[in-house]
Design a protein around this motif. Structure first.
Motif, short mmCIF file in Angstrom:
data_model
loop_
_atom_site.label_atom_id
_atom_site.label_comp_id
_atom_site.label_asym_id
_atom_site.label_seq_id
_atom_site.Cartn_x
_atom_site.Cartn_y
_atom_site.Cartn_z
N SER A 209 0.82 -1.21 0.00
CA SER A 209 0.00 0.00 0.00
C SER A 209 0.86 1.27 0.00
O SER A 209 0.39 2.35 -0.34
N GLY A 210 2.12 1.12 0.44
CA GLY A 210 2.98 2.30 0.54
C GLY A 210 2.88 2.98 1.90
O GLY A 210 3.58 3.94 2.18
N ARG A 211 1.99 2.46 2.77
CA ARG A 211 1.81 3.08 4.09
C ARG A 211 2.76 2.50 5.13
O ARG A 211 2.88 3.02 6.22
N ASN A 212 3.39 1.38 4.82
CA ASN A 212 4.19 0.67 5.81
C ASN A 212 5.59 1.30 5.94
O ASN A 212 6.40 1.25 5.02
N GLU A 213 5.87 1.88 7.09
CA GLU A 213 7.15 2.57 7.31
C GLU A 213 8.33 1.61 7.33
O GLU A 213 9.46 2.01 7.06
N ARG A 214 8.09 0.34 7.66
CA ARG A 214 9.20 -0.62 7.75
C ARG A 214 9.71 -1.02 6.37
O ARG A 214 10.71 -1.71 6.24
N ASN A 215 8.98 -0.68 5.34
CA ASN A 215 9.39 -0.96 3.96
C ASN A 215 9.35 -2.45 3.61
O ASN A 215 9.93 -2.86 2.62
N GLN A 216 8.73 -3.25 4.46
CA GLN A 216 8.48 -4.65 4.12
C GLN A 216 7.12 -5.06 4.67
O GLN A 216 6.86 -4.88 5.86
N ASP A 217 6.28 -5.57 3.80
CA ASP A 217 4.99 -6.09 4.26
C ASP A 217 5.20 -7.38 5.03
O ASP A 217 6.08 -8.19 4.71
#
Length: 546
Positions: A209-217
């Motif tokens: 989604s691009g919302r995840n700050e950790r950069n990994q789903d």
């Protein structure tokens, strides 16, 4: 359909992802406490380690099967739980060894049926979880016990075989329909080109989604890798370098979900509707848990419809809900729009790059009012669609008729309206042929059963409602019906069986809801009329509605 690229497979996706995301975790594997069954901690496994483990298992199985004189491209049965990291290594490892996995669910516990399906697929061997091995008194093929840990494999003198070159129409997996037809599931062969379409579709569904700050789903196991749902979702996770958390069990608790969010950084949930509904109910009572669900980037459910009330509540409380519609034969087909307005949020539209049609059904099946039926459409996968199943599963017109019914809510957007047949879905979203059960009851118990109907949509297993002309005591009658139908049920999946007197309900003569014209018993109306009783039988507050 012509491809503009080399067809991709689970193995080519893994190879690419291990290169792109080598140090990122591909899995979080649990350490489960033997006393309580709870997860004490999760251990990360990197993408590169996952690839190396797959290659180790490939070398091992190539060595074992070559000793048996079994050449590459042979079909090899696999009877596993499909719920653990080690199971994934067995499945991907066998593929990497150059063989064709034929995947059996543990929900198919009858070894005779497993053996018949092995023969149908011309399988050459069976790899089995040690806990199932004792069930196999005889087998048409050699049996090999699947090692339970990586350390059980001696890696000395093992070499990685060269993969055979495949054509687009070569079979790479064999699954089975989740319900029995004529007493046995059907084979669902999956070709390389079909698998390539699954790679295309799963990429769309699992896009970050691009919302995840950790950069990994970080996502979670949906079900067994021996079924298409988790196999499909895992393909999407792999392509995007996501991490998959292994839960303690498929129906993991809300406490465990909270731990996965806090400890593992889980930001995407994909579950069958029955299990997700339990978390939604828990969040109504627990504001802290609701706040955790609101942080998730994606809450995707499949298999059954959520009750309208649960759906509206989730959407109205900031839970990013999406609905995915699929089947064993096709994988995912339709995805909800995911817009915020509750009325339109669950409208479904076909995935990009596929060729589907919605045909008006020839006979308007009884699914409600005639007004509702007047615009029912059957989802048909056209022959030219990349995900059209194997020819053995298609109709005479060359297309695959799903039997799934829809209404067009607005141009190109659809609402699911159940099925145009006598099949229902269990809580695991596996199918059950109710008419086959009813026909068997009528054939074996016709002297004591005047009318019957099988219900249980969204439940763990079906229930049988009967009207009787017998004066036999009810408990004795129930036991007699179970005795006469036992052989029939012994061949079926666990979710298709009626094996307890609790699942046989005797009602007054004439009390089952019937159609006005032909007097046929109405399945859905029976579900509704006896919902409270069914809730009590299954000890649950809710079951999905089709």
């Amino acid at each position: 359909m012509a491809h503009t690229h080399n067809p991709r497979s689970h193995l080519s996706v893994l190879q690419t992802s291990a290169s792109l995301y080598s140090s990122l975790p591909a899995f979080h594997v649990p350490h489960i406490l033997s006393e309580s069954g709870d997860v004490e901690a999760w251990k990360p496994v990197s993408y590169m380690q996952f690839l190396l483990d797959v290659e180790l298992f490939a070398s091992y199985w190539a060595h074992v099967l070559q000793l048996d004189g079994i050449p590459q491209r042979s079909v090899i049965g696999m009877w596993l739980s499909g719920m653990t990291y080690i199971d994934v290594l067995h499945i991907y490892g066998l593929s990497r060894a150059g063989y064709i996995p034929q995947l059996f669910s543990i929900r198919l516990p009858n070894p005779d049926v497993v053996c018949e399906l092995l023969i149908k697929a011309n399988a050459r061997a069976l790899l089995v979880d040690p806990s199932f091995e004792r069930l196999l008194k005889r087998s048409p093929v050699p049996i090999h016990s699947a090692p339970l840990t990586i350390s059980d494999i001696d890696s000395h003198d093992l070499s990685l075989p060269t993969l055979p070159t495949l054509r687009e129409d070569d079979i790479v997996f064999i699954f089975h329909t989740s319900g029995s037809t004529s007493g046995i599931p059907k084979l669902v062969p999956c070709s390389l080109s079909w698998l390539d379409s699954a790679v295309t579709k799963s990429y769309q569904i699992s896009k970050p989604s691009g919302r995840n700050e950790r950069n990994q789903d970080v996502t979670v196991w949906m079900g067994s890798m021996c079924h298409i749902a988790q196999t499909f979702m895992f393909l999407g996770s792999l392509q995007h370098g996501a991490c998959t958390v292994q839960p303690s069990k498929q129906a993991f608790s809300s406490n465990e979900l909270s731990s996965m969010i806090r400890v593992c950084g889980l930001n995407r949930v994909n579950q069958f509707a029955t299990f997700l509904a339990q978390h939604l109910r828990a969040s109504r009572q627990n504001p802290k848990f609701l706040a955790l669900l609101q942080t998730l980037d994606d809450v995707l459910y499949s298999g059954l419809a959520l009750p309208r009330e649960e759906e509206e509540w989730a959407l109205g409380n900031g839970i990013r809900l999406r609905n995915l519609f699929g089947s064993t034969e096709c994988g995912a087909m339709l995805l909800s729009t995911g817009v915020s307005e509750a009325d339109a949020a669950m409208y479904l539209r076909p995935l990009e790059g596929m060729s589907y049609a919605f045909f008006p059904i020839a006979s308007q099946a009884e699914a409600g009012s005639s007004q509702t039926n007047s615009c029912l459409l059957e989802l048909v996968i056209l022959a030219e669609s990349p995900d059209c199943p194997d020819r053995s599963l298609r109709a005479a017109d060359g297309h695959f008729h799903t039997g799934d019914l829809f209404q067009e809510a607005q141009p190109g957007y659809y609402i699911s309206k159940g099925r145009d047949d006598d099949w229902i879905k269990s809580e695991n979203s596996l199918r059950c042929d109710t008419k086959a059960i009813e026909d068997n009851v009528r054939a074996t118990c016709g002297d004591v059963v005047t009318e019957c109907v099988v219900v249980g949509n969204g439940r763990p297993s079906p229930s049988l409602f009967i009207e009787t002309n017998s004066d036999m005591p009810h408990l004795k009658l129930k036991r007699e019906i179970l005795r006469r139908t036992r052989q029939f049920h012994s061949r079926r999946y666990l979710h298709e069986r009626i094996a307890s007197v609790d699942m046989v309900v005797i009602v007054e003569k004439g009390s089952l809801p019937r159609t006005a014209t032909k007097g046929n018993v109405r399945r859905r109306a029976t579900e509704e009329a006896f919902r409270t009783l069914l809730d009590k039988i299954y000890g649950t507050e809710w079951a999905g509605s089709s």
